[in-house]
Write a protein that holds these residues in place. Structure first.
Motif, mmCIF file in Angstrom:
data_model
loop_
_atom_site.group_PDB
_atom_site.id
_atom_site.type_symbol
_atom_site.label_atom_id
_atom_site.label_comp_id
_atom_site.label_asym_id
_atom_site.label_seq_id
_atom_site.Cartn_x
_atom_site.Cartn_y
_atom_site.Cartn_z
ATOM 1 N N PRO A 221 0.796 -1.229 0.000
ATOM 2 C CA PRO A 221 0.000 0.000 0.000
ATOM 3 C C PRO A 221 0.828 1.278 0.000
ATOM 4 N N ASP A 222 2.049 1.230 0.557
ATOM 5 C CA ASP A 222 2.871 2.447 0.610
ATOM 6 C C ASP A 222 3.625 2.703 -0.686
ATOM 7 N N GLY A 223 3.583 1.751 -1.620
ATOM 8 C CA GLY A 223 4.260 1.941 -2.892
ATOM 9 C C GLY A 223 5.763 1.811 -2.829
ATOM 10 N N GLY A 224 6.304 1.397 -1.689
ATOM 11 C CA GLY A 224 7.748 1.252 -1.548
ATOM 12 C C GLY A 224 8.276 0.039 -2.291
ATOM 13 N N ASP A 225 9.596 -0.100 -2.288
ATOM 14 C CA ASP A 225 10.238 -1.207 -2.989
ATOM 15 C C ASP A 225 9.977 -2.514 -2.245
ATOM 16 N N PRO A 226 9.164 -3.417 -2.796
ATOM 17 C CA PRO A 226 8.865 -4.654 -2.079
ATOM 18 C C PRO A 226 10.034 -5.635 -2.038
ATOM 19 N N THR A 227 11.075 -5.363 -2.858
ATOM 20 C CA THR A 227 12.248 -6.246 -2.874
ATOM 21 C C THR A 227 13.431 -5.632 -2.129
ATOM 22 N N GLY A 228 13.243 -4.449 -1.559
ATOM 23 C CA GLY A 228 14.330 -3.772 -0.850
ATOM 24 C C GLY A 228 14.609 -4.388 0.509
ATOM 25 N N GLY B 109 -3.072 -9.219 0.042
ATOM 26 C CA GLY B 109 -4.333 -8.670 0.528
ATOM 27 C C GLY B 109 -4.708 -7.342 -0.068
ATOM 28 N N THR B 110 -3.787 -6.388 -0.068
ATOM 29 C CA THR B 110 -4.049 -5.076 -0.653
ATOM 30 C C THR B 110 -2.719 -4.445 -1.030
ATOM 31 N N GLY B 111 -2.780 -3.434 -1.882
ATOM 32 C CA GLY B 111 -1.549 -2.777 -2.315
ATOM 33 C C GLY B 111 -1.766 -2.015 -3.606
ATOM 34 N N ILE B 112 -0.682 -1.823 -4.348
ATOM 35 C CA ILE B 112 -0.732 -1.130 -5.627
ATOM 36 C C ILE B 112 -1.085 -2.160 -6.693
ATOM 37 N N PRO B 113 -2.213 -1.966 -7.409
ATOM 38 C CA PRO B 113 -2.625 -2.971 -8.396
ATOM 39 C C PRO B 113 -1.814 -2.890 -9.681
ATOM 40 N N LEU B 114 -1.924 -3.940 -10.460
ATOM 41 C CA LEU B 114 -1.250 -4.018 -11.756
ATOM 42 C C LEU B 114 -1.572 -2.802 -12.614
ATOM 43 N N PHE B 115 -2.820 -2.377 -12.613
ATOM 44 C CA PHE B 115 -3.268 -1.180 -13.326
ATOM 45 C C PHE B 115 -4.044 -0.300 -12.361
ATOM 46 N N SER B 116 -3.755 0.995 -12.383
ATOM 47 C CA SER B 116 -4.517 1.921 -11.548
ATOM 48 C C SER B 116 -5.876 2.180 -12.180
ATOM 49 N N ASP B 117 -6.688 2.964 -11.489
ATOM 50 C CA ASP B 117 -8.013 3.286 -12.019
ATOM 51 C C ASP B 117 -7.945 4.294 -13.167
ATOM 52 N N ARG B 118 -6.730 4.666 -13.591
ATOM 53 C CA ARG B 118 -6.596 5.510 -14.787
ATOM 54 C C ARG B 118 -6.909 4.705 -16.046
ATOM 55 N N ALA B 119 -6.855 3.373 -15.929
ATOM 56 C CA ALA B 119 -7.198 2.528 -17.065
ATOM 57 C C ALA B 119 -8.706 2.583 -17.292
ATOM 58 N N ALA B 120 -9.089 2.710 -18.543
ATOM 59 C CA ALA B 120 -10.506 2.692 -18.877
ATOM 60 C C ALA B 120 -11.038 1.271 -18.726
ATOM 61 N N PHE B 121 -12.333 1.157 -18.490
ATOM 62 C CA PHE B 121 -12.947 -0.167 -18.469
ATOM 63 C C PHE B 121 -12.963 -0.688 -19.902
ATOM 64 N N ASP B 122 -12.098 -1.659 -20.174
ATOM 65 C CA ASP B 122 -11.904 -2.145 -21.541
ATOM 66 C C ASP B 122 -11.502 -3.612 -21.474
ATOM 67 N N PRO B 123 -12.462 -4.516 -21.223
ATOM 68 C CA PRO B 123 -12.138 -5.937 -21.106
ATOM 69 C C PRO B 123 -11.487 -6.461 -22.381
ATOM 70 N N ARG B 124 -10.411 -7.213 -22.199
ATOM 71 C CA ARG B 124 -9.756 -7.809 -23.355
ATOM 72 C C ARG B 124 -9.169 -9.157 -22.969
ATOM 73 N N THR B 125 -9.136 -10.051 -23.917
ATOM 74 C CA THR B 125 -8.576 -11.375 -23.704
ATOM 75 C C THR B 125 -7.190 -11.416 -24.328
ATOM 76 N N TRP B 126 -6.227 -11.942 -23.583
ATOM 77 C CA TRP B 126 -4.847 -12.014 -24.040
ATOM 78 C C TRP B 126 -4.504 -13.457 -24.404
ATOM 79 N N GLU B 127 -3.579 -13.607 -25.329
ATOM 80 C CA GLU B 127 -3.159 -14.927 -25.791
ATOM 81 C C GLU B 127 -1.863 -15.336 -25.090
ATOM 82 N N LEU B 128 -1.891 -16.451 -24.375
ATOM 83 C CA LEU B 128 -0.690 -16.957 -23.717
ATOM 84 C C LEU B 128 0.260 -17.488 -24.782
#
Length: 200
Positions: free
Chosen positions: A19-26, A159-178
């Motif tokens: 949640p603090d945005g600090g370096d999780p590997t530090g 549990g909680t923290g900085i997500p992969l994408f912030s809420d600046r991302a538009a709602f735009d569901p997409r399927t990715w190919e592995l």
């Protein structure tokens, strides 16, 4: 054309930092760094290791994936607080910020303009792919521009923290190919997903 690749470590519950945005590997971080993970980075993605880590591991390979790295100010300042003004001296290094007025390192390019326009321009240039290192806010702003995801999935939840994408991302569901995957004995999975090409 070059691709924008969001190459990032994430937890099973979708977070890239606490949640603090600090370096999780530090030194005070919570993120485990298994030996096989470091070894895989050094052989498969050597250009994504920070300069000090490359020196400590005697890594000199310039890598084959990326020659440019882009990041947001908050992510960049994690390195600054650790005394590293340019963590990737072997790559072209751009930092998006509207508040930093002078670069702490002459090799680091500050960009105050629109990230989307800048990335579109970078894609048109010759070279290897462009690495989006984070953070979640910049990734959210560039959501529609990301061509490939490489998730270094850690077998942990926080549990909680900085997500992969912030809420600046538009709602735009997409399927990715592995397109590729590597699972290490430690449980870390490297998952590569490509954005499908729209049907003609």
């Amino acid at each position: 054309m070059r691709k924008l690749v969001y190459y990032i470590a994430a937890t099973l519950d979708g977070f890239i930092a606490g949640p603090d945005g600090g370096d999780p590997t530090g030194p005070a971080g919570f993120w485990p760094i298994p030996e096989d993970y470091v070894a895989h980075l050094a052989t498969a993605y050597p250009e994504t290791l920070p300069g000090p880590a490359r020196a400590a591991l005697s890594v000199t390979d310039r890598g084959t994936h990326f020659d440019t790295v882009v990041e947001g100010r908050r992510t960049y300042e994690i390195g600054l607080r650790a005394g590293v003004a340019d963590a990737y001296p072997h790559l072209r290094h751009l930092v998006f910020s509207r508040t930093l007025t002078e670069s702490p390192d002459p090799a680091v390019e500050l960009v105050a303009g629109d990230p989307v326009a800048t990335v579109r321009e970078l894609k048109q240039q010759d070279g290897k792919d462009v690495w989006l290192i984070g953070g979640g806010e910049l990734a959210g702003a560039l959501y529609a521009e990301i061509d490939e995801l490489i998730i270094k999935l850690s077998p942990m939840t926080i549990g909680t923290g900085i997500p992969l994408f912030s809420d600046r991302a538009a709602f735009d569901p997409r399927t990715w190919e592995l397109t590729d995957h590597t699972v290490l004995k430690s449980g870390v999975a490297f998952l590569t997903y490509a954005r499908p090409t729209p049907a003609a």
